[in-house]
Design an enzyme around this catalytic site. Structure first.
Site, PDB file in Angstrom:
ATOM      1  N   TRP A  84       0.810  -1.215   0.000  1.00  0.00           N
ATOM      2  CA  TRP A  84       0.000   0.000   0.000  1.00  0.00           C
ATOM      3  C   TRP A  84       0.856   1.284   0.000  1.00  0.00           C
ATOM      4  O   TRP A  84       0.429   2.322   0.501  1.00  0.00           O
ATOM      5  CB  TRP A  84      -0.990   0.015   1.174  1.00  0.00           C
ATOM      6  CG  TRP A  84      -1.917  -1.164   1.132  1.00  0.00           C
ATOM      7  CD1 TRP A  84      -1.814  -2.314   1.844  1.00  0.00           C
ATOM      8  CD2 TRP A  84      -3.059  -1.312   0.289  1.00  0.00           C
ATOM      9  NE1 TRP A  84      -2.825  -3.185   1.516  1.00  0.00           N
ATOM     10  CE2 TRP A  84      -3.610  -2.596   0.557  1.00  0.00           C
ATOM     11  CE3 TRP A  84      -3.684  -0.507  -0.663  1.00  0.00           C
ATOM     12  CZ2 TRP A  84      -4.745  -3.085  -0.084  1.00  0.00           C
ATOM     13  CZ3 TRP A  84      -4.812  -0.990  -1.304  1.00  0.00           C
ATOM     14  CH2 TRP A  84      -5.343  -2.260  -1.017  1.00  0.00           C
ATOM     15  N   LYS A 119      -5.680   0.123  -5.786  1.00  0.00           N
ATOM     16  CA  LYS A 119      -6.332   1.423  -5.924  1.00  0.00           C
ATOM     17  C   LYS A 119      -5.409   2.346  -6.714  1.00  0.00           C
ATOM     18  O   LYS A 119      -4.209   2.057  -6.883  1.00  0.00           O
ATOM     19  CB  LYS A 119      -6.635   2.047  -4.559  1.00  0.00           C
ATOM     20  CG  LYS A 119      -7.904   1.520  -3.905  1.00  0.00           C
ATOM     21  CD  LYS A 119      -8.316   2.398  -2.731  1.00  0.00           C
ATOM     22  CE  LYS A 119      -9.665   1.973  -2.179  1.00  0.00           C
ATOM     23  NZ  LYS A 119     -10.140   2.879  -1.098  1.00  0.00           N
ATOM     24  N   ASP A 333     -32.587   0.733 -17.841  1.00  0.00           N
ATOM     25  CA  ASP A 333     -33.304   1.423 -16.768  1.00  0.00           C
ATOM     26  C   ASP A 333     -33.338   2.929 -17.024  1.00  0.00           C
ATOM     27  O   ASP A 333     -32.393   3.512 -17.568  1.00  0.00           O
ATOM     28  CB  ASP A 333     -32.610   1.157 -15.435  1.00  0.00           C
ATOM     29  CG  ASP A 333     -33.251   1.924 -14.299  1.00  0.00           C
ATOM     30  OD1 ASP A 333     -34.394   1.586 -13.945  1.00  0.00           O
ATOM     31  OD2 ASP A 333     -32.632   2.883 -13.801  1.00  0.00           O
ATOM     32  N   GLU A 386     -37.267   0.987 -20.526  1.00  0.00           N
ATOM     33  CA  GLU A 386     -38.153   1.426 -19.455  1.00  0.00           C
ATOM     34  C   GLU A 386     -38.432   2.916 -19.688  1.00  0.00           C
ATOM     35  O   GLU A 386     -37.738   3.787 -19.191  1.00  0.00           O
ATOM     36  CB  GLU A 386     -37.508   1.220 -18.083  1.00  0.00           C
ATOM     37  CG  GLU A 386     -38.503   1.473 -16.953  1.00  0.00           C
ATOM     38  CD  GLU A 386     -37.864   2.034 -15.684  1.00  0.00           C
ATOM     39  OE1 GLU A 386     -38.488   1.888 -14.620  1.00  0.00           O
ATOM     40  OE2 GLU A 386     -36.785   2.620 -15.742  1.00  0.00           O
TER      41      GLU A 386
END
Length: 674
Positions: A84, A119, A333, A386
């Site tokens: 890290w 990350k 959606d 939709e």
């Protein structure tokens, strides 16, 4: 002179909007031409996921990592592979704003590998240093203690074996869709898994007769209670439910059962979270969004569909799920939110509402390209819109001047049933209004009918079963219990479903558990309920208990779905009305060669009811909602046969009739017997 588009030729109502429709069509053609000129094809263009993210170079023995962060000042990659340490591996920026780094196995001693937690450390345009998850990460996992999400390199040594997956959606005649949420599809109070869904729910779907599942909440989302609609990692299947390979196994198993798998894809907005998602990834507000980029109603961020890099991201996402996971199509959606700057919060009673400056032309362009791409990647795949607004051309082919969806959801149908159940007494139900609502669709627009979806199952709303029976469901569903509210509810529950699946469209959708009248709403674990999973589950055992009446509704749903499949009802077009008797609340119509009789009256059962039939001969009952095995009263002998008689009008026309015992709050389906 320019040739008139077929969409205009088939609908004179659109003639005044011809200029705008032509503009949309030619804008699409121009963008497609640009893509083909620069890249070769739309298919090849939609490969951002094959460039960005993590990719192992077996020749150079190491990993390439790339992300698009045009306004960032510094970018570093770090993770458990380097303990890290944030600043050890800086990325380099190219002229287009893409950052990249190559990290060899030798540099890390092989610690950067499949399963590594990673990350980015980004110094954005605002000068802040933030730890971020890469936009193209293929798996993100949540720390059990801190609850923070982190990216995970996902590159198994053995690729998933799709070699024996030969399913083709073209083999399905008409879609019967079982809408489901993997996490909430288990009886336990907790989060269900892909594996449990494969083992427990898929056999149930198969037995009921549905031939497609529509999976919600597939893409990673930090807040479970968003139902999957606030996506953070668009290329990562939710790790709450298991691994990507377990999702692939679910899909492959469904295919082996003849069941298609449709993904509920969310390209209408994305989560605002900067810790987990793509918001402000390079320190700017408009990386993926327009300048004014917040959804005013959903607490989320909008996409800038006119930005080519955003098109590239989303189109690649469309291709990724089809190619990598073998999904059979998408339910898009929030289409209404995408295609209007007011996000669908408006009145759509006039033609002008669809052709003015409130329409987001960029979103329409994106959706048209997405539909084109879906067919290029998987020709048999389906796309479903939709869209509550009824935008003309939504489910019309691109070649004809439309946006290219295969289906649109008939959202007015559940709204109608809710209105009736909430506000209209039984004796005031209007047979003609029912008929008109369910038949009100354009003949060239394929429609998915449904009585209720997940929307009605959430806290704050009510399912049809709960509207009909409410608290009585908690103490009067035992078979030996006598309760008028339960009797009425069970009768109408079956009738509403049968009428909707028969008349409402070209396909049908049901939300998991609603088929047997699931008594509990869905409430997410949240602070207000002490983070409980009590209502984030489905109680399948209720539909298996002989002493409860849920099993009756379950049996009826299966019988209804199988009848619909066996007689090809959904592909038969519009029903043919034979009789609407509003005084007696009786509706008679023909569909797919069958005769349907509905008596919606609360009390009046009519002996020797004279009703028309399409041809002379004998008729028999093949489905009866009042059958005792479906929780009815068995007032009509299931072996009854009805023989027609003929009457001649003064003009000399011959008409055929039968007489039946037309019992209240019931429906029968009759088959002609030669």
């Amino acid at each position: 002179m320019e040739k008139t588009l077929p969409i205009i030729c088939s609908d004179e109502w659109l003639r005044p909007a011809e200029g705008e429709i032509n503009y949309r069509y030619h804008r699409y053609l121009q963008r497609l031409n640009d893509i083909e000129h620069n890249v070769g094809s739309l298919f090849d263009y939609a490969n951002a996921h094959l460039y960005y993210g993590f990719h192992y170079d077996s020749y150079a023995k190491g990993w390439w990592f790339r992300d698009w962060l045009p306004a960032a000042w510094e970018v570093y990659l770090f993770g458990d592979f380097n303990d890290w340490e944030r600043f050890q591996y800086p990325l380099q920026r190219d002229q287009w704003g893409s950052w990249s780094v190559f990290i060899s196995d030798e540099q890390t001693g092989g610690r950067l590998a499949h399963g590594s937690l990673v990350k980015m450390h980004v110094r954005g345009a605002d000068g802040q240093y933030l730890d971020r998850i890469p936009a193209y990460i293929r798996r993100a996992v949540q720390d059990e203690v801190t609850k923070d999400f982190v990216g995970q390199v996902w590159h198994p040594a053995e690729k998933f074996d799709w070699s024996d997956d030969h399913f083709d959606l073209a083999s399905i005649e008409s879609l019967l869709i079982y809408e489901a949420h993997v996490g909430m599809a288990q009886e336990k109070e907790g989060v269900g898994t892909y594996k449990e869904f494969e083992e427990v729910v898929l056999p149930r779907v198969k037995k009921l007769g549905y031939n497609a599942i529509q999976l919600m909440a597939v893409a990673e989302h930090p807040y479970y209670g968003s139902f999957g609609y606030h996506v953070s990692s668009f290329f990562a299947p939710s790790s709450r439910f298991g691994t990507p390979e377990e999702l692939k196994s679910l899909i492959k198993t469904a295919h082996s059962m003849g069941i298609a798998v449709i993904m509920d894809v969310v390209h209408s907005h994305y989560v605002k979270n900067t810790c987990e998602g793509i918001n402000r990834l390079d320190g700017t507000d408009d990386l993926y969004s327009p300048i004014i980029g917040e959804h005013p109603h959903w607490g989320s961020k909008l996409f800038n569909y006119g930005k080519q890099e955003v098109q590239h991201f989303l189109l690649s996402n469309v291709k990724y799920w089809l190619d990598e996971f073998h999904f059979d199509g998408y339910r898009f959606d929030g289409v209404s939110s995408m295609i209007y700057h007011h996000h669908g919060y408006s009145d759509f009673t006039s033609r002008e509402a669809f052709f003015n400056d409130t329409v987001n032309r960029d979103a329409i362009l994106y959706l048209t390209l997405a539909n084109k791409l879906v067919k290029e990647v998987k020709p048999s795949a389906v796309t479903i819109a939709e869209d509550v607004s009824g935008m003309p051309g939504m489910a019309v082919s691109i070649a004809d001047g439309g946006i290219g969806f295969d289906y649109r959801l008939a959202m007015a149908v559940p709204d109608f049933w809710i209105k009736y159940l909430k506000d209209v007494p039984d004796e005031e139900w209007n047979i003609w209004e029912m008929w008109n609502i369910l038949s009100n669709r354009l003949p060239n627009v394929k429609t998915i009918a449904y009585c209720e979806s997940h929307d009605q199952a959430l806290v704050g709303d009510k399912t049809i079963a709960f509207r009909l029976m409410d608290k009585e469901m908690y103490f009067a569903m035992e078979r030996d219990s006598k309760n008028l509210a339960i009797d009425r509810g069970i009768a109408l529950h079956k009738m509403i479903r049968l009428l909707t699946i028969t008349l409402g469209g070209d396909a049908y959708l049901n939300f998991m558990g609603n088929e047997f009248g699931h008594p509990e709403w869905i409430d997410f674990p949240r602070e207000g309920n002490h983070w409980s999973y009590k209502h984030a589950q489905r109680q399948w055992s209720l539909a298996e208990a002989d002493y409860l009446r849920y099993i009756d509704l379950d049996r009826f749903d299966a019988a209804m779905v199988h009848l619909t499949r066996n007689y090809h009802v959904l592909k038969s077009g519009y029903g043919y009305n034979l009789l609407n008797d509003n005084d007696n609340k009786v509706m008679v119509f023909e569909q797919a060669g069958l005769v349907y009789v509905f008596n919606w009256h609360g009390e009046a059962s009519i002996p020797d009811y004279r009703m028309p039939v399409p041809m002379a001969g004998k008729y028999k009952i093949i489905l009866n909602t009042d059958d005792a095995k479906f929780g009815g009263f068995g007032r009509v002998d299931k072996d009854s046969e009805f023989f027609s008689f003929t009457e001649t009008s003064p003009e000399g026309h011959q008409y055929h009739f039968i007489k039946i015992y037309c019992v209240s709050r019931s429906a029968i389906v009759l088959q002609y017997c030669d």
